[in-house]
Scaffold this motif. Structure first.
Motif, short mmCIF file in Angstrom:
data_model
loop_
_atom_site.label_atom_id
_atom_site.label_comp_id
_atom_site.label_asym_id
_atom_site.label_seq_id
_atom_site.Cartn_x
_atom_site.Cartn_y
_atom_site.Cartn_z
N VAL A 149 0.02 -1.27 7.06
CA VAL A 149 0.29 -1.09 5.65
C VAL A 149 -1.27 -1.17 5.25
CG1 VAL A 149 0.72 -2.68 3.61
CG2 VAL A 149 2.54 -1.72 5.28
N LYS A 150 -2.06 -2.25 5.76
CA LYS A 150 -3.34 -2.81 5.58
C LYS A 150 -4.28 -1.65 5.63
CE LYS A 150 -6.98 -5.85 6.72
NZ LYS A 150 -7.40 -6.94 7.75
N GLN A 151 -3.94 -0.87 6.90
CA GLN A 151 -4.95 -0.02 7.13
C GLN A 151 -4.67 1.32 6.37
OE1 GLN A 151 -4.23 1.08 11.38
NE2 GLN A 151 -5.21 -0.96 11.99
N ALA A 152 -3.38 1.61 5.89
CA ALA A 152 -3.04 2.67 4.92
C ALA A 152 -3.56 2.44 3.56
CB ALA A 152 -1.51 2.98 5.01
N ALA A 153 -3.63 1.24 3.21
CA ALA A 153 -4.17 0.85 1.84
C ALA A 153 -5.61 1.12 1.84
CB ALA A 153 -3.92 -0.56 1.69
N GLU A 154 -6.34 0.58 2.87
CA GLU A 154 -7.85 0.70 3.24
C GLU A 154 -8.31 2.29 3.11
OE1 GLU A 154 -8.97 -1.27 6.63
OE2 GLU A 154 -8.77 -3.34 5.61
N ARG A 155 -7.31 3.19 3.88
CA ARG A 155 -7.83 4.59 4.00
C ARG A 155 -7.61 5.25 2.56
NH1 ARG A 155 -4.47 4.37 8.38
NH2 ARG A 155 -2.62 5.42 7.49
N ALA A 156 -6.82 4.71 1.54
CA ALA A 156 -6.57 5.27 0.06
C ALA A 156 -7.57 4.47 -0.67
CB ALA A 156 -5.25 4.97 -0.18
N GLY A 157 -8.55 3.51 -0.07
CA GLY A 157 -9.22 2.90 -1.24
C GLY A 157 -8.50 1.97 -1.93
N ARG A 158 -7.22 1.35 -1.54
CA ARG A 158 -6.32 0.39 -2.14
C ARG A 158 -6.40 -1.10 -1.68
NH1 ARG A 158 -0.66 2.55 -2.67
NH2 ARG A 158 -0.38 0.97 -4.20
N ASP A 159 -6.03 -1.92 -2.49
CA ASP A 159 -5.99 -3.15 -2.06
C ASP A 159 -4.63 -3.53 -1.60
OD1 ASP A 159 -5.86 -6.00 -1.79
OD2 ASP A 159 -6.88 -6.54 -3.47
N GLU A 160 -4.50 -3.98 -0.34
CA GLU A 160 -3.27 -4.13 0.34
C GLU A 160 -2.33 -5.05 -0.51
OE1 GLU A 160 -2.97 -6.75 3.94
OE2 GLU A 160 -5.06 -6.87 3.84
N LYS A 161 -2.84 -5.87 -1.23
CA LYS A 161 -2.09 -6.87 -1.96
C LYS A 161 -1.18 -6.10 -3.10
CE LYS A 161 -5.06 -11.05 -1.57
NZ LYS A 161 -6.20 -10.12 -1.07
N ASP A 162 -1.79 -4.83 -3.56
CA ASP A 162 -0.91 -3.91 -4.37
C ASP A 162 0.07 -3.40 -3.66
OD1 ASP A 162 -2.82 -4.85 -6.10
OD2 ASP A 162 -4.21 -2.97 -5.96
N VAL A 163 0.38 -3.42 -2.39
CA VAL A 163 1.58 -2.60 -1.65
C VAL A 163 2.55 -4.01 -1.15
CG1 VAL A 163 2.28 -1.38 0.04
CG2 VAL A 163 -0.05 -0.85 -0.87
N MET A 164 3.85 -3.90 -1.75
CA MET A 164 4.72 -4.89 -1.23
C MET A 164 5.32 -4.26 0.00
SD MET A 164 7.96 -6.07 -3.52
CE MET A 164 8.89 -7.65 -2.99
N LEU A 165 5.55 -5.05 1.16
CA LEU A 165 6.24 -4.63 2.19
C LEU A 165 7.61 -5.28 2.14
CD1 LEU A 165 6.98 -3.53 5.17
CD2 LEU A 165 5.89 -5.53 5.86
N LEU A 166 8.71 -4.07 1.82
CA LEU A 166 9.85 -4.59 1.63
C LEU A 166 10.87 -4.49 2.87
CD1 LEU A 166 11.99 -5.83 -0.44
CD2 LEU A 166 12.63 -3.67 -1.12
N PRO A 167 10.95 -5.62 3.79
CA PRO A 167 11.95 -5.23 4.76
C PRO A 167 13.57 -4.97 4.58
CG PRO A 167 10.51 -7.27 5.26
CD PRO A 167 10.39 -6.93 3.67
#
Length: 236
Positions: free
Chosen positions: A19-37
């Motif tokens: 999740v962190k790496q994907a956010a970084e690739r998109a120039g996004r903050d990983e905190k803006d992505v909620m991982l919902l198991p």
């Protein structure tokens, strides 16, 4: 096959890193992505392992399963209803879930409004859009979404926060990129209308097979089950 606590923790850490790496690739903050198991069919014990690792929101597909697990975990979990929801079952979860991702008809939204009034509560919802126009999937068509958003916005106890989709099952996540991009664009168009009681801040899209691609295309919630909990046994 149930995983050990160590395996669950390892899986969670791996998914969080992706999740962190994907956010970084998109120039996004990983905190803006909620991982919902997605904990459907999985025991409370497995959920507790993740809770010890800082996870407190879980996605469930079935009303009965939310009710059963709620008896044990109660409000220590932020429950998200992500599966198809029948109108006659809204009353069982209206006071338990934080968000309903799967509003796929105006009638369902109206039922949520009725139950919210009865329980003196408010409900955050997402509109489910069948963005790939699959015959086997629930949801509004892309063409219906604008009108539906306006109508749902008229319900005072229901707060439309964005869109959800389930993209086609695929071996190659790149094939779903166009659908994630289309959902993001649709949310932008709806947001531009500034309907009362409607915001388009949330995009619930991407699952085990394609969550990294979904994040690259703007997902704010990814619903990941198998990559964390392992394969499910539906024959129990």
């Amino acid at each position: 096959m149930e995983l050990t606590a160590e395996e669950l923790a390892e899986n969670l850490a791996l998914v969080q890193e992706k999740v962190k790496q994907a956010a970084e690739r998109a120039g996004r903050d990983e905190k803006d992505v909620m991982l919902l198991p997605v904990s459907k069919t999985k025991p409370v014990e497995d959920m507790r392992v993740l809770m010890e690792k800082g996870i407190h929101a879980f996605g469930e597909n079935y009303v009965q399963e939310i009710r059963e697990k709620y008896e044990t975990l109660g409000d220590s979990v932020e429950w998200h209803m992500i599966g198809h929801l029948q109108r006659n079952k809204v009353k069982y979860i209206i006071d338990k879930v934080a968000m309903i991702h799967s509003v796929d008809t105006i009638e369902l939204a109206e039922q949520i409004e009725k139950e919210a009034v009865k329980h003196g509560t408010q409900m955050d919802v997402l509109m489910e859009v069948n963005i790939a126009a699959e015959e086997t999937k629930w949801g509004f068509t892309a063409d219906e979404a604008m009108t539906a958003a306006a109508k749902i916005g008229e319900l005072p106890h229901v707060h439309l926060k964005g869109l959800m989709t389930s993209a086609p099952i695929t071996e190659d996540p790149e094939t779903n990129r166009k659908y994630f991009a289309a959902l993001r664009e649709l949310a932008g168009k709806i947001g531009d209308q500034h309907f009362d009681n409607v915001s388009m801040d949330t995009l619930s899209m991407g699952m085990t097979q394609d969550y990294e691609t979904a994040i690259e295309e703007g997902a704010t919630i990814v619903r990941v089950g198998t990559a964390i909990f392992g394969k499910r046994d539906y024959h129990q």
